[in-house]
Design a protein around this motif. Structure first.
Motif, PDB file in Angstrom:
ATOM      1  N   ASP A  99       0.831  -1.206   0.000  1.00 38.77           N
ATOM      2  CA  ASP A  99       0.000   0.000   0.000  1.00 38.77           C
ATOM      3  C   ASP A  99       0.867   1.257   0.000  1.00 38.77           C
ATOM      4  OD1 ASP A  99      -2.318  -1.497   0.030  1.00 38.77           O
ATOM      5  OD2 ASP A  99      -2.475  -1.489   2.207  1.00 38.77           O
ATOM      6  N   ILE A 100       1.953   1.219   0.769  1.00 37.84           N
ATOM      7  CA  ILE A 100       2.861   2.368   0.816  1.00 37.84           C
ATOM      8  C   ILE A 100       3.507   2.585  -0.544  1.00 37.84           C
ATOM      9  CG2 ILE A 100       5.080   3.137   1.760  1.00 37.84           C
ATOM     10  CD1 ILE A 100       4.187   2.008   4.454  1.00 37.84           C
ATOM     11  N   ASP A 101       3.896   1.486  -1.194  1.00 34.45           N
ATOM     12  CA  ASP A 101       4.486   1.586  -2.529  1.00 34.45           C
ATOM     13  C   ASP A 101       3.487   2.222  -3.503  1.00 34.45           C
ATOM     14  OD1 ASP A 101       6.611   0.750  -4.576  1.00 34.45           O
ATOM     15  OD2 ASP A 101       4.814  -0.229  -5.358  1.00 34.45           O
ATOM     16  N   THR A 102       2.219   1.801  -3.421  1.00 34.63           N
ATOM     17  CA  THR A 102       1.186   2.372  -4.295  1.00 34.63           C
ATOM     18  C   THR A 102       1.014   3.861  -4.034  1.00 34.63           C
ATOM     19  OG1 THR A 102      -0.004   0.265  -4.394  1.00 34.63           O
ATOM     20  CG2 THR A 102      -1.251   2.255  -4.945  1.00 34.63           C
ATOM     21  N   PHE A 103       0.983   4.229  -2.744  1.00 35.15           N
ATOM     22  CA  PHE A 103       0.836   5.644  -2.388  1.00 35.15           C
ATOM     23  C   PHE A 103       1.997   6.470  -2.939  1.00 35.15           C
ATOM     24  CE2 PHE A 103       2.222   9.040   0.477  1.00 35.15           C
ATOM     25  CZ  PHE A 103       1.111   9.878   0.446  1.00 35.15           C
ATOM     26  N   LEU A 104       3.222   5.973  -2.739  1.00 34.78           N
ATOM     27  CA  LEU A 104       4.393   6.724  -3.185  1.00 34.78           C
ATOM     28  C   LEU A 104       4.460   6.810  -4.706  1.00 34.78           C
ATOM     29  CD1 LEU A 104       7.107   5.417  -0.687  1.00 34.78           C
ATOM     30  CD2 LEU A 104       6.101   7.703  -0.759  1.00 34.78           C
ATOM     31  N   GLN A 105       4.180   5.698  -5.374  1.00 41.55           N
ATOM     32  CA  GLN A 105       4.210   5.710  -6.839  1.00 41.55           C
ATOM     33  C   GLN A 105       3.223   6.740  -7.380  1.00 41.55           C
ATOM     34  OE1 GLN A 105       6.262   4.248  -8.804  1.00 41.55           O
ATOM     35  NE2 GLN A 105       7.057   2.410  -7.788  1.00 41.55           N
ATOM     36  N   THR A 106       2.012   6.738  -6.825  1.00 45.22           N
ATOM     37  CA  THR A 106       0.993   7.689  -7.270  1.00 45.22           C
ATOM     38  C   THR A 106       1.406   9.121  -6.964  1.00 45.22           C
ATOM     39  OG1 THR A 106      -0.750   6.045  -6.900  1.00 45.22           O
ATOM     40  CG2 THR A 106      -1.434   8.348  -7.058  1.00 45.22           C
ATOM     41  N   SER A 107       1.954   9.338  -5.768  1.00 49.76           N
ATOM     42  CA  SER A 107       2.357  10.686  -5.356  1.00 49.76           C
ATOM     43  C   SER A 107       3.481  11.217  -6.233  1.00 49.76           C
ATOM     44  CB  SER A 107       2.799  10.673  -3.886  1.00 49.76           C
ATOM     45  OG  SER A 107       1.737  10.274  -3.044  1.00 49.76           O
ATOM     46  N   PHE A 108       4.469  10.369  -6.525  1.00 50.83           N
ATOM     47  CA  PHE A 108       5.576  10.809  -7.375  1.00 50.83           C
ATOM     48  C   PHE A 108       5.111  11.052  -8.811  1.00 50.83           C
ATOM     49  CE2 PHE A 108       8.497   8.922  -4.108  1.00 50.83           C
ATOM     50  CZ  PHE A 108       9.200  10.089  -3.847  1.00 50.83           C
ATOM     51  N   GLN A 109       4.167  10.242  -9.291  1.00 49.50           N
ATOM     52  CA  GLN A 109       3.639  10.454 -10.643  1.00 49.50           C
ATOM     53  C   GLN A 109       2.939  11.805 -10.749  1.00 49.50           C
ATOM     54  OE1 GLN A 109       1.156   7.062 -11.468  1.00 49.50           O
ATOM     55  NE2 GLN A 109       2.884   5.626 -11.467  1.00 49.50           N
ATOM     56  N   ILE A 110       2.190  12.153  -9.709  1.00 49.88           N
ATOM     57  CA  ILE A 110       1.522  13.459  -9.689  1.00 49.88           C
ATOM     58  C   ILE A 110       2.559  14.579  -9.675  1.00 49.88           C
ATOM     59  CG2 ILE A 110       0.070  14.999  -8.299  1.00 49.88           C
ATOM     60  CD1 ILE A 110      -1.456  12.508  -7.383  1.00 49.88           C
ATOM     61  N   VAL A 123       2.562   7.370   8.647  1.00 49.47           N
ATOM     62  CA  VAL A 123       2.938   8.715   9.081  1.00 49.47           C
ATOM     63  C   VAL A 123       4.314   9.073   8.538  1.00 49.47           C
ATOM     64  CG1 VAL A 123       3.502  10.143  11.073  1.00 49.47           C
ATOM     65  CG2 VAL A 123       1.506   8.646  11.154  1.00 49.47           C
ATOM     66  N   LEU A 124       5.269   8.147   8.694  1.00 54.25           N
ATOM     67  CA  LEU A 124       6.620   8.375   8.191  1.00 54.25           C
ATOM     68  C   LEU A 124       6.631   8.436   6.671  1.00 54.25           C
ATOM     69  CD1 LEU A 124       9.477   8.780   9.222  1.00 54.25           C
ATOM     70  CD2 LEU A 124       9.832   6.311   9.086  1.00 54.25           C
ATOM     71  N   CYS A 125       5.757   7.669   6.045  1.00 57.59           N
ATOM     72  CA  CYS A 125       5.646   7.676   4.584  1.00 57.59           C
ATOM     73  C   CYS A 125       5.271   9.070   4.084  1.00 57.59           C
ATOM     74  CB  CYS A 125       4.598   6.652   4.155  1.00 57.59           C
ATOM     75  SG  CYS A 125       4.159   6.710   2.404  1.00 57.59           S
ATOM     76  N   ILE A 126       4.214   9.627   4.645  1.00 56.71           N
ATOM     77  CA  ILE A 126       3.753  10.954   4.228  1.00 56.71           C
ATOM     78  C   ILE A 126       4.796  12.010   4.561  1.00 56.71           C
ATOM     79  CG2 ILE A 126       1.982  12.715   4.629  1.00 56.71           C
ATOM     80  CD1 ILE A 126       0.031  10.394   5.170  1.00 56.71           C
ATOM     81  N   TYR A 127       5.408  11.881   5.750  1.00 56.92           N
ATOM     82  CA  TYR A 127       6.424  12.847   6.172  1.00 56.92           C
ATOM     83  C   TYR A 127       7.608  12.841   5.212  1.00 56.92           C
ATOM     84  CZ  TYR A 127       9.711  15.297   9.240  1.00 56.92           C
ATOM     85  OH  TYR A 127      10.614  16.189   9.760  1.00 56.92           O
ATOM     86  N   ASN A 128       8.066  11.643   4.842  1.00 58.41           N
ATOM     87  CA  ASN A 128       9.201  11.539   3.927  1.00 58.41           C
ATOM     88  C   ASN A 128       8.886  12.144   2.571  1.00 58.41           C
ATOM     89  OD1 ASN A 128      11.862   9.636   4.407  1.00 58.41           O
ATOM     90  ND2 ASN A 128      10.280   9.313   5.951  1.00 58.41           N
TER      91      ASN A 128
END
Length: 272
Positions: free
Chosen positions: A191-202, A238-243
């Protein structure tokens, strides 16, 4: 828990930053959408009443009156009979019983919310119970709640509790009638990988400098860098969003110094 015991309480526990509050909020939204959210309460440490049990029952009663208007008259009758219910003059158990449980039961018995009940039971969502500093109040609440459900096993009410594992909570909630959910047994890396991939794509779509960097150097972040970042996050949303926020702000700072400079190529190297 025996197979014949109805589970009225679901205790969802996990370490700090594992996403418990996000899940609690989503559950509250889902039940609110179907008209079956009786009340919700999010504790928060060092936040006055939100870190104590002082206003807990009264707040739930207020939300009950709004969510189930048919229960409002029963709440008012209880207060008219015993005004001390709104103060600290009575026990938490008495407040919960006369301001929350009994008014809800009265509305159910009189068939005033039958249409809504056809969709399923109502729910109370309690998040961050470990953030409450009133340990005695927590124990009183849990003990009385479990006793209430034992006395009235058919009541169409469920309680969802999310917290970290604390001894004074664990000792009382590990009981019949309580389902346990351990978030620590679940790996959120996907799930974290999906969140980060989507966030970086945006971020790429919105930032021409990143686009230019990718055109010149290839994918950003690289698969290796993404793996480093996920390992660094260690399952904490939390650390995911912070990073990610730190990484984006670092990128913007670098742009202010050098409009032609590339974004940082190693997001996993950022440290909170």
């Amino acid at each position: 828990m025996s197979s014949t015991t109805t589970a009225h309480v679901y205790w969802f526990h996990g370490f700090a930053g594992s996403g418990k509050s996000a899940i609690s909020l989503e559950i509250a939204k889902i039940y609110a959408g179907s008209g079956r959210l009786l009340a919700c309460y999010f504790f928060f440490r060092n936040a006055g009443d939100r870190s104590r049990m002082n206003r807990f029952a009264v707040t739930l009663a207020s939300q009950l009156a709004a969510a189930v208007p048919a229960a409002a008259s029963f709440i008012k009758a209880a207060i008219d009979t015993e005004p001390g219910l709104l103060t600290q003059g009575v026990s938490l158990a008495t407040q919960m019983e006369r301001l929350v449980y009994h008014p809800f039961q009265a509305a159910v018995r009189r068939g005033l919310i039958l249409t809504t009940l056809l969709r399923g039971p109502f729910i109370i969502v309690i998040d961050g119970l470990d953030e409450c500093e009133d340990k005695q109040g927590i124990e009183e609440f849990i003990t009385h709640m479990l006793d209430f459900f034992k006395t009235y096993p058919s009541v169409p009410l469920r309680v969802f509790i999310a917290s970290r594992v604390e001894q004074h909570i664990h000792a009382h909630l590990k009981a019949d009638g309580v389902l346990l959910g351990n978030l620590d047994d679940y790996s959120p890396d996907e799930d974290i990988d999906t969140f980060l991939q989507t966030s970086f794509q945006i971020a790429v779509k919105q930032d021409p400098i990143i686009q230019a960097y990718i055109h010149e150097h290839g994918n950003w972040p690289t698969t290796s860098d993404m793996g480093k970042l996920i390992r660094h996050i260690r399952g904490s949303f939390v650390l995911c969003i912070y990073n990610f926020q730190i990484h984006r702000s670092t990128n913007h700072r670098s742009r202010s110094h050098d409009a032609n400079g590339p974004p940082p190529s190693h997001p996993g190297d950022e440290r909170p």
